[in-house]
Scaffold this motif. Sequence first.
Motif, PDB file in Angstrom:
ATOM      1  N   GLY A  48      45.784  30.316  47.679  1.00 63.56           N
ATOM      2  CA  GLY A  48      45.708  30.141  46.413  1.00 63.56           C
ATOM      3  C   GLY A  48      44.185  30.737  45.859  1.00 63.56           C
ATOM      4  O   GLY A  48      44.073  30.982  44.939  1.00 63.56           O
ATOM      5  N   GLU A  49      43.400  30.677  46.748  1.00 60.93           N
ATOM      6  CA  GLU A  49      42.115  31.231  46.477  1.00 60.93           C
ATOM      7  C   GLU A  49      42.070  32.814  46.470  1.00 60.93           C
ATOM      8  O   GLU A  49      41.852  33.239  45.533  1.00 60.93           O
ATOM      9  CB  GLU A  49      41.051  31.315  47.724  1.00 60.93           C
ATOM     10  CG  GLU A  49      40.567  29.777  47.871  1.00 60.93           C
ATOM     11  CD  GLU A  49      39.806  29.554  49.239  1.00 60.93           C
ATOM     12  OE1 GLU A  49      38.705  28.458  49.198  1.00 60.93           O
ATOM     13  OE2 GLU A  49      40.110  30.110  50.202  1.00 60.93           O
ATOM     14  N   ALA A  50      43.002  33.412  47.095  1.00 59.97           N
ATOM     15  CA  ALA A  50      43.426  34.914  47.089  1.00 59.97           C
ATOM     16  C   ALA A  50      44.134  35.215  45.575  1.00 59.97           C
ATOM     17  O   ALA A  50      43.824  36.277  44.969  1.00 59.97           O
ATOM     18  CB  ALA A  50      44.022  35.401  48.110  1.00 59.97           C
ATOM     19  N   PHE A  51      44.964  34.577  45.208  1.00 59.81           N
ATOM     20  CA  PHE A  51      45.651  34.852  43.942  1.00 59.81           C
ATOM     21  C   PHE A  51      44.724  34.338  42.852  1.00 59.81           C
ATOM     22  O   PHE A  51      44.932  35.010  41.826  1.00 59.81           O
ATOM     23  CB  PHE A  51      47.129  34.053  43.981  1.00 59.81           C
ATOM     24  CG  PHE A  51      48.156  34.849  44.765  1.00 59.81           C
ATOM     25  CD1 PHE A  51      48.885  35.794  43.955  1.00 59.81           C
ATOM     26  CD2 PHE A  51      48.412  34.772  45.976  1.00 59.81           C
ATOM     27  CE1 PHE A  51      49.844  36.364  44.490  1.00 59.81           C
ATOM     28  CE2 PHE A  51      49.259  35.528  46.737  1.00 59.81           C
ATOM     29  CZ  PHE A  51      50.171  36.362  45.756  1.00 59.81           C
ATOM     30  N   HIS A  52      43.873  33.448  43.219  1.00 56.19           N
ATOM     31  CA  HIS A  52      42.744  33.123  41.809  1.00 56.19           C
ATOM     32  C   HIS A  52      42.047  34.455  41.731  1.00 56.19           C
ATOM     33  O   HIS A  52      41.804  34.800  40.630  1.00 56.19           O
ATOM     34  CB  HIS A  52      42.046  32.063  42.438  1.00 56.19           C
ATOM     35  CG  HIS A  52      40.789  31.820  41.454  1.00 56.19           C
ATOM     36  ND1 HIS A  52      41.050  31.448  39.975  1.00 56.19           N
ATOM     37  CD2 HIS A  52      39.524  32.142  41.520  1.00 56.19           C
ATOM     38  CE1 HIS A  52      39.958  31.368  39.409  1.00 56.19           C
ATOM     39  NE2 HIS A  52      38.768  31.808  40.324  1.00 56.19           N
ATOM     40  N   VAL A  53      41.463  35.006  42.749  1.00 53.52           N
ATOM     41  CA  VAL A  53      40.923  36.357  42.549  1.00 53.52           C
ATOM     42  C   VAL A  53      41.704  37.448  41.961  1.00 53.52           C
ATOM     43  O   VAL A  53      41.288  38.150  40.995  1.00 53.52           O
ATOM     44  CB  VAL A  53      40.292  36.748  44.062  1.00 53.52           C
ATOM     45  CG1 VAL A  53      39.591  38.044  43.929  1.00 53.52           C
ATOM     46  CG2 VAL A  53      39.226  35.855  44.545  1.00 53.52           C
ATOM     47  N   ALA A  54      43.049  37.543  42.853  1.00 56.84           N
ATOM     48  CA  ALA A  54      43.713  38.607  41.999  1.00 56.84           C
ATOM     49  C   ALA A  54      44.032  38.584  40.672  1.00 56.84           C
ATOM     50  O   ALA A  54      44.215  39.534  39.884  1.00 56.84           O
ATOM     51  CB  ALA A  54      45.025  38.818  42.918  1.00 56.84           C
ATOM     52  N   GLY A  55      44.054  37.308  39.982  1.00 56.32           N
ATOM     53  CA  GLY A  55      44.496  36.969  38.592  1.00 56.32           C
ATOM     54  C   GLY A  55      43.053  37.712  37.759  1.00 56.32           C
ATOM     55  O   GLY A  55      43.241  37.790  36.459  1.00 56.32           O
ATOM     56  N   GLN A  56      42.160  37.866  38.330  1.00 58.53           N
ATOM     57  CA  GLN A  56      40.957  38.565  37.504  1.00 58.53           C
ATOM     58  C   GLN A  56      40.628  39.960  37.630  1.00 58.53           C
ATOM     59  O   GLN A  56      39.892  40.479  37.255  1.00 58.53           O
ATOM     60  CB  GLN A  56      39.581  37.879  37.966  1.00 58.53           C
ATOM     61  CG  GLN A  56      39.683  36.268  38.148  1.00 58.53           C
ATOM     62  CD  GLN A  56      38.395  35.751  38.644  1.00 58.53           C
ATOM     63  OE1 GLN A  56      37.346  35.820  38.294  1.00 58.53           O
ATOM     64  NE2 GLN A  56      38.820  34.721  39.592  1.00 58.53           N
TER      65      GLN A  56
END
Length: 394
Positions: A48-56
């Motif tokens: 969840g954290e990694a894909f939150h970053v990827a979304g930016q």
Amino acid sequence: MSKPQHAASGSDYSTQRLMQRYRFADPNMDLFFLGALGWGPAGGLSVGEAFHVAGQIADGDADSWTRAFERQGEVLSDQADTWLRRGCDRTAGEARLKAFACYRSAWQFVAPGHRFATLFRFSQRLFDQALAELAIPAMSFTVRYNGGDLPGHFFPARDARAPTVLIIGGADTCHEDRFLSQGRHYLDRGYSAALVDLPGQGLVQEQGLHWEAEVERPIAAVIDELVVRFGVEPHRLALLGMSLGGYFACRAAAHAPRLGAVIATPALHHPHALFAAVAQQRANADPAAPSEAERRNFEVLMWKAGTADLADLVRRWAGVTANAADVRVPFLSVLGLQEGSVWKTQTEEWHEAIPSPKKRLVTLAAETGADAHCQGNNPLRLVQEVDAWLNEIW
């Protein structure tokens, strides 16, 4: 249904490290995002954290990558401070280790210079602070070599008689990130773990120490330090080399007889062939094709190599090889089937050529989830293969 694939430079997949597309169209971003995901089980970012970053992150945009990971690192470091004030040391350490993972990823596509060094050194401080908060026994050390210092960490096993795994990364890594990739898993299995940056790794190139063809020389200095300072028994010392570290492992197997076992993923015994193939691909590619992330990544690699450009790198490494005929130490070669043909061919050739009576070639297909470069999509599977093999030979 077919899986999305990464485009190859000039339709040449020989040097590819990742065939399947996971999140980004830019293959360099996708590879290192996959690596960040792979660190999760050892204390890196959650999915969840990694894909939150990827979304930016804008695909291929180096600055947006750095900003996104740095911002998440700030959030996690602040959260760690909050938990520390509440007396929750372990919880703080867990968040702090994630913050380290963020700052480590943040510098991946930063050009050499002050910004790179600042992010890198801050990630190191977070790493050491996290280890202390998590109460993970660790001793930092430096090895004097050729007028400079090679930094590392030693993680002792509970049992002083336990074997030690010395983990050496490749062109893009630092020894601290190998803790999340491999080191913590070996520690959990009862091994001692040693991590170190050789010339041209981490920030060692700041001292004028760059990639070396005769890499067995700094490796011998590291072994001396492990034996003298930490009481490591060479016959119970395994060296694991990853990516360009696979060449380091091959070279050590041929020239460092004190090792008890050697593992390479993949087994790169003739790095000149890889460098030459990359140079040819870039010469044939559309000049506008490389992303800013790829261009900066190459700047960093040339800095680590101590060369002006790829042509200079190819010239300097002509004729450099590891001699398979000299290998008697037990040797495990590991190959993920997403690797390009240069990596595959050299690994298979090496395995066939070495006369070691205790050798094995492990190939990892898609169903293992560990078929990417250096098992970046499933680092634990690499640990499991190494652990099982070491149990057999020892």
